[in-house]
Design an enzyme around this catalytic site. Structure first.
Site, PDB file in Angstrom:
ATOM      1  N   ASP A   8     -20.182 -39.747   0.252  1.00  0.00           N
ATOM      2  CA  ASP A   8     -19.123 -40.444  -0.472  1.00  0.00           C
ATOM      3  C   ASP A   8     -17.727 -40.299   0.141  1.00  0.00           C
ATOM      4  O   ASP A   8     -17.091 -39.248   0.051  1.00  0.00           O
ATOM      5  CB  ASP A   8     -19.063 -39.941  -1.907  1.00  0.00           C
ATOM      6  CG  ASP A   8     -20.417 -40.036  -2.614  1.00  0.00           C
ATOM      7  OD1 ASP A   8     -21.422 -39.659  -1.994  1.00  0.00           O
ATOM      8  OD2 ASP A   8     -20.456 -40.458  -3.780  1.00  0.00           O
ATOM      9  N   GLU A  39     -18.301 -45.916  -1.919  1.00  0.00           N
ATOM     10  CA  GLU A  39     -17.932 -46.385  -3.259  1.00  0.00           C
ATOM     11  C   GLU A  39     -16.625 -45.797  -3.780  1.00  0.00           C
ATOM     12  O   GLU A  39     -16.094 -46.278  -4.777  1.00  0.00           O
ATOM     13  CB  GLU A  39     -19.056 -46.082  -4.257  1.00  0.00           C
ATOM     14  CG  GLU A  39     -19.243 -44.627  -4.593  1.00  0.00           C
ATOM     15  CD  GLU A  39     -19.398 -44.413  -6.094  1.00  0.00           C
ATOM     16  OE1 GLU A  39     -19.596 -45.367  -6.844  1.00  0.00           O
ATOM     17  OE2 GLU A  39     -19.300 -43.251  -6.506  1.00  0.00           O
ATOM     18  N   ASN A  40     -16.087 -44.763  -3.110  1.00  0.00           N
ATOM     19  CA  ASN A  40     -14.817 -44.151  -3.523  1.00  0.00           C
ATOM     20  C   ASN A  40     -13.737 -44.311  -2.471  1.00  0.00           C
ATOM     21  O   ASN A  40     -12.785 -43.529  -2.417  1.00  0.00           O
ATOM     22  CB  ASN A  40     -15.004 -42.649  -3.802  1.00  0.00           C
ATOM     23  CG  ASN A  40     -16.027 -42.358  -4.872  1.00  0.00           C
ATOM     24  OD1 ASN A  40     -17.008 -41.669  -4.632  1.00  0.00           O
ATOM     25  ND2 ASN A  40     -15.809 -42.867  -6.067  1.00  0.00           N
ATOM     26  N   ASN A  68     -21.872 -46.115  -8.723  1.00  0.00           N
ATOM     27  CA  ASN A  68     -21.389 -46.515 -10.043  1.00  0.00           C
ATOM     28  C   ASN A  68     -19.971 -47.083 -10.019  1.00  0.00           C
ATOM     29  O   ASN A  68     -19.553 -47.768 -10.955  1.00  0.00           O
ATOM     30  CB  ASN A  68     -21.455 -45.342 -11.030  1.00  0.00           C
ATOM     31  CG  ASN A  68     -20.620 -44.157 -10.587  1.00  0.00           C
ATOM     32  OD1 ASN A  68     -20.820 -43.605  -9.506  1.00  0.00           O
ATOM     33  ND2 ASN A  68     -19.673 -43.741 -11.421  1.00  0.00           N
ATOM     34  N   HIS A  69     -19.218 -46.833  -8.932  1.00  0.00           N
ATOM     35  CA  HIS A  69     -17.885 -47.421  -8.800  1.00  0.00           C
ATOM     36  C   HIS A  69     -17.905 -48.681  -7.937  1.00  0.00           C
ATOM     37  O   HIS A  69     -16.850 -49.105  -7.439  1.00  0.00           O
ATOM     38  CB  HIS A  69     -16.907 -46.400  -8.213  1.00  0.00           C
ATOM     39  CG  HIS A  69     -16.493 -45.347  -9.178  1.00  0.00           C
ATOM     40  ND1 HIS A  69     -15.873 -45.632 -10.372  1.00  0.00           N
ATOM     41  CD2 HIS A  69     -16.618 -43.994  -9.145  1.00  0.00           C
ATOM     42  CE1 HIS A  69     -15.621 -44.514 -11.026  1.00  0.00           C
ATOM     43  NE2 HIS A  69     -16.075 -43.503 -10.307  1.00  0.00           N
ATOM     44  N   HIS A 152     -28.019 -42.717  -5.787  1.00  0.00           N
ATOM     45  CA  HIS A 152     -26.728 -42.328  -6.349  1.00  0.00           C
ATOM     46  C   HIS A 152     -26.947 -41.887  -7.796  1.00  0.00           C
ATOM     47  O   HIS A 152     -27.056 -42.713  -8.708  1.00  0.00           O
ATOM     48  CB  HIS A 152     -25.777 -43.523  -6.274  1.00  0.00           C
ATOM     49  CG  HIS A 152     -24.335 -43.167  -6.411  1.00  0.00           C
ATOM     50  ND1 HIS A 152     -23.595 -42.639  -5.382  1.00  0.00           N
ATOM     51  CD2 HIS A 152     -23.481 -43.253  -7.465  1.00  0.00           C
ATOM     52  CE1 HIS A 152     -22.355 -42.443  -5.779  1.00  0.00           C
ATOM     53  NE2 HIS A 152     -22.254 -42.800  -7.053  1.00  0.00           N
ATOM     54  N   HIS A 177     -23.212 -38.935  -5.057  1.00  0.00           N
ATOM     55  CA  HIS A 177     -22.485 -39.009  -6.328  1.00  0.00           C
ATOM     56  C   HIS A 177     -21.836 -37.710  -6.758  1.00  0.00           C
ATOM     57  O   HIS A 177     -20.727 -37.723  -7.262  1.00  0.00           O
ATOM     58  CB  HIS A 177     -23.367 -39.520  -7.478  1.00  0.00           C
ATOM     59  CG  HIS A 177     -22.657 -39.580  -8.803  1.00  0.00           C
ATOM     60  ND1 HIS A 177     -21.578 -40.423  -9.031  1.00  0.00           N
ATOM     61  CD2 HIS A 177     -22.850 -38.905  -9.972  1.00  0.00           C
ATOM     62  CE1 HIS A 177     -21.162 -40.263 -10.280  1.00  0.00           C
ATOM     63  NE2 HIS A 177     -21.892 -39.351 -10.865  1.00  0.00           N
ATOM     64  N   HIS A 179     -20.835 -35.155  -4.909  1.00  0.00           N
ATOM     65  CA  HIS A 179     -19.774 -34.799  -3.958  1.00  0.00           C
ATOM     66  C   HIS A 179     -19.832 -33.376  -3.412  1.00  0.00           C
ATOM     67  O   HIS A 179     -18.915 -32.960  -2.694  1.00  0.00           O
ATOM     68  CB  HIS A 179     -18.378 -35.030  -4.586  1.00  0.00           C
ATOM     69  CG  HIS A 179     -17.997 -36.463  -4.710  1.00  0.00           C
ATOM     70  ND1 HIS A 179     -16.687 -36.900  -4.660  1.00  0.00           N
ATOM     71  CD2 HIS A 179     -18.754 -37.584  -4.898  1.00  0.00           C
ATOM     72  CE1 HIS A 179     -16.652 -38.222  -4.818  1.00  0.00           C
ATOM     73  NE2 HIS A 179     -17.900 -38.651  -4.964  1.00  0.00           N
TER      74      HIS A 179
END
Length: 266
Positions: A8, A39-40, A68-69, A152, A177, A179
């Site tokens: 991530d 995604e981040n 999810n983001h 994820h 997810h 991290h």
């Protein structure tokens, strides 16, 4: 076939870590496919923009996965359908979700399928990732037996359950997810590589990439807090390298990698 997977990417620091370290890592481990979870990757740590996606690809990334983001930056709706190298979790509602949940990469005459799925424990109640993964893998097996999944998910049990469920049917299941890189990289009995979480790439001195003060305050007072990406200090890059037998699709090794601006751990 050798696959490099980097976890991530968080904020500007995460993107800059890819720019700085990916060429060096690729020179050292010589992957044939590089996959990055993005995604981040925006400066606020949620979602991805087209410019950041293009930057990651220009640094040598082959596929960007999400989570999810995926939709946290609405700009993604303008370009996700125009690329096969940016994939979102496959188990978002079928027929009403833009983008794709997997892609195929050509590697010296062989294809690698890269899949993205999202868990449901402690997360949004998406469609069943287990049944959908099974159906998709059975479909892809007609084309290739080299299959990599970014799962994820929040719960370690759900990540391991997915890996054991698909053991022998896919080459690797690697979690994202949470991290924090876990210390359980291994080959399962039927030759699927597994790692509970590959870790994150971004601010090393934050809390999962965020400024510590706001996170600690929430634990102390139980009130909502706005988390912001830490913009100062060292960076960290977390990933793993997986070797896959081209003929059988079985994983032969999995090894974690961890870089900070002042240390290399391998």
């Amino acid at each position: 076939m050798r696959v490099l997977f980097i976890g991530d990417v968080v904020g500007d620091k995460g993107v800059s870590m890819i720019e700085t370290y990916l060429p060096k890592i690729k020179q050292d481990v010589k992957p044939q496919v590089t996959v990055v979870n993005g995604e981040n990757a925006t400066p606020v740590g949620r979602g991805i923009s087209q410019s950041i996606y293009k930057r990651l690809m220009s640094y040598g990334v082959d596929v960007v996965t999400l989570g999810n983001h995926a939709w946290s930056n609405s700009e993604i709706l303008d370009f996700i359908d125009d690329t096969n190298r940016l994939i979102r979790p496959y188990n978002f509602p079928k027929n009403v979700t833009p983008g794709k949940g997997y892609t195929l990469i050509n590697v010296n005459g062989k294809q690698l399928a890269v899949l993205n799925f999202q868990g449901r424990v402690f997360m949004d109640n998406l469609d069943d990732p287990f049944s959908l993964a099974n159906d998709l893998v059975n479909k892809l097996n007609k084309t290739t037996n080299c299959i990599f999944m970014d799962f994820h998910a929040e719960a370690t049990s759900e990540k391991l359950a997915m890996a054991r469920y698909l053991d022998g049917k896919v080459s690797a299941v690697v979690g994202t997810h949470t991290h924090v890189q876990t210390n359980d990289a291994r080959i399962l009995p039927q030759k699927t590589a597994f790692l509970t979480d590959v870790g994150m790439t971004g601010p090393a001195d934050g809390m999962l990439g965020m400024q510590p003060d706001s996170v600690i305050s929430r634990f102390l007072n139980q009130r909502p807090a706005r988390f912001q990406v830490l913009e100062t200090g060292r960076g960290i890059l977390s990933g793993c390298v997986i070797d896959i037998d081209d003929k059988s699709g079985h994983a032969t090794s999995i090894k974690t990698i961890l870089y900070t601006d002042d240390q290399v751990i391998d």
